[in-house]
Design an enzyme around this catalytic site. Sequence first.
Site, PDB file in Angstrom:
ATOM      1  N   CYS A 384       9.164  -1.040  61.186  1.00 38.85           N
ATOM      2  CA  CYS A 384       9.507  -1.466  59.825  1.00 38.85           C
ATOM      3  C   CYS A 384       8.292  -1.314  58.906  1.00 38.85           C
ATOM      4  CB  CYS A 384      10.092  -2.869  59.839  1.00 38.85           C
ATOM      5  SG  CYS A 384      11.182  -3.141  58.437  1.00 38.85           S
ATOM      6  N   HIS A 510      14.427  -2.307  63.481  1.00 38.30           N
ATOM      7  CA  HIS A 510      13.770  -3.216  64.432  1.00 38.30           C
ATOM      8  C   HIS A 510      14.328  -3.014  65.840  1.00 38.30           C
ATOM      9  CE1 HIS A 510      11.455  -5.700  61.628  1.00 38.30           C
ATOM     10  NE2 HIS A 510      12.406  -5.392  60.775  1.00 38.30           N
ATOM     11  N   GLU A 512      13.112  -3.871  68.516  1.00 36.17           N
ATOM     12  CA  GLU A 512      12.795  -5.003  69.406  1.00 36.17           C
ATOM     13  C   GLU A 512      13.963  -5.979  69.549  1.00 36.17           C
ATOM     14  OE1 GLU A 512      11.659  -4.565  66.356  1.00 36.17           O
ATOM     15  OE2 GLU A 512      11.111  -6.432  65.338  1.00 36.17           O
TER      16      GLU A 512
HETATM   17  N1  GLN Z   1       8.166  -5.538  53.572  1.00 28.11           N
HETATM   18  C1  GLN Z   1       8.814  -4.361  53.983  1.00 28.11           C
HETATM   19  C2  GLN Z   1      10.155  -4.192  53.294  1.00 28.11           C
HETATM   20  O1  GLN Z   1      10.724  -5.117  52.816  1.00 28.11           O
HETATM   21  C3  GLN Z   1       8.994  -4.303  55.485  1.00 28.11           C
HETATM   22  C4  GLN Z   1       9.868  -5.371  56.029  1.00 28.11           C
HETATM   23  C5  GLN Z   1       9.728  -5.576  57.503  1.00 28.11           C
HETATM   24  O2  GLN Z   1       8.747  -5.146  58.100  1.00 28.11           O
HETATM   25  N2  GLN Z   1      10.677  -6.272  58.119  1.00 28.11           N
HETATM   26  O3  GLN Z   1      10.681  -3.111  53.238  1.00 28.11           O
END
Ligand code: GLN
Length: 535
Positions: A384, A510, A512
């Site tokens: 992410c 994600h 994970e």
């Molecule tokens: N802050 C980033 C976004 O909103 C990444 C979010 C995250 O890593 N879950 O796109």
Amino acid sequence: MSIKYVFITGGVLSSLGKGLASASIANLLENRGIKIAIIKLDPYLNIDPGTMSPFQHGEVYVTDDGAETDLDLGHYYRFTNSPLSKASNTTTGQVYDSVIKRERKGDYLGKTVQVIPHITDEIKNRILNCSKQEKNIQVVFVEIGGTVGDIESLPFLEAIRQFRNEREDDCINIHLTYVPYIKAAGEVKTKPTQHSVGMLREIGIIPDIILCRCENPLSKEQKDKISLFCNVSKNSVFDAVDVDHTIYEVPLLFHEQKLDLLICDLLKLKCGAINMQKWEKMVSSIINPKRKVKIGIVGKYIDHQDAYKSIFESLVHAAAYLNAELEIKKFESDKIVKNNSVASSIKGCDGYLIPGGFGERGLDGKVLSAKYAREKKLPYFGICLGMQVLAIEFAQNVLKLKDANSTEIDQDTKNPVISLLEEQKEVEKLGGTMRLGAYLCELKPNTKAYKAYKKKIIFERHRHRFEFNNEYKKAFEENGAIFSGTLKGDSLCEIIELKNHPFMLGVQFHPEFKSKPLEPHPLFVAFLEACLKKK
Ligand code: GLN
């Protein structure tokens, strides 16, 4: 046959591992062929943990249907095949929100709206809804957050008291408590357990089973004493001993004590034989590894045990699968600064993982770490925000766009390689408004991502507002980046990887959240394989 319910409460203090205990028991019943579901009831007033800081709450676990939930749902996912959705986690905030909305609509016209029965009815309905997520669910586990004695968990406890009263033969209560060893006295103390069971009884809940979290197994005398003072039968007091190596030992410990059989007996459930062989094998490869792998995680919530829970567990699963001992080195990203040599801060690992995150703090340290991994050809796995960092670093140092950034960090950057999703531009409210839940992603053949997944179409879960800005796609591709995963029917970037590097890969989603100990996530396995190869 009617659906059975197992309520799990906690006594004495928090952090005893109620989620883990619930998931472990559910794991055993599932192994015996029983179809289960689990719900977590959280006593706080937030609608969900999505707006809480990871320092407060730890990780926010996301389900396929886009619910931002308590991290215990991650345990449920890893230990069981329980359906997980919005119906699997309820907070006091959600309960009051629905009741008050109904009141405003006029649904209770003429009545005084009260905790009993309106709030408790709403809680009971939510427990029933959890059992309707899939067909043929036989047992629903209900974990009540918080500790008995808290003011805020009272409506939940009252609701489960009523629930049992309405279905006497179909419910049991398991109480997880703490039995401390007092060094000065040289003995374990059962008094806190007696008090917390006393408190439960005051509100009309009588536990059927007491699970005692303790450092060492309790003696027969100690268990008999708990049985006597807490009014449970002698064979209903169990140890929940601190495990030596891994949390995945917990189901085995419970099974050894025949806890699963007692639960089936009490609920008059027909159960099949149990076969824990695969599970035992997985535990044994965690305990007896053949080689070693050292992973550096560069994050800004690194000191908080639970902030990257699912990532740590996914690494454990992949390492067990590869028979490797996992050593995790944690690096606080805002301590990595340019004038210190980056190498001296983070060197010595076989690979680096940059997890998700929000906001400006620590971002530079992550970008510096990505540069280090790219230049030294060390495996890098960005999740992410970690993928966004990969893109920012690449733009700054390979494409030489010095001010390249995410508009989350610098709204006025001339090179917004990461910018707001179109659908996010109008969003004003922060809660529950990110791009959330499972989306279909199409993989490009002959890429590292494709080789890992071994298929073309995957579904992964998201939780972000910003995305890769496709205006830079061509320049990236011309300089050695591959967009190996994109949202189907759209060009939204989901995976970036670099050519001419052993493993430099970032994912906008994600992974994970979808790794299990017996089904390690392909990308975590591929990342660790690259790290082991590098050694
Ligand atoms: N802050 C980033 C976004 O909103 C990444 C979010 C995250 O890593 N879950 O796109």
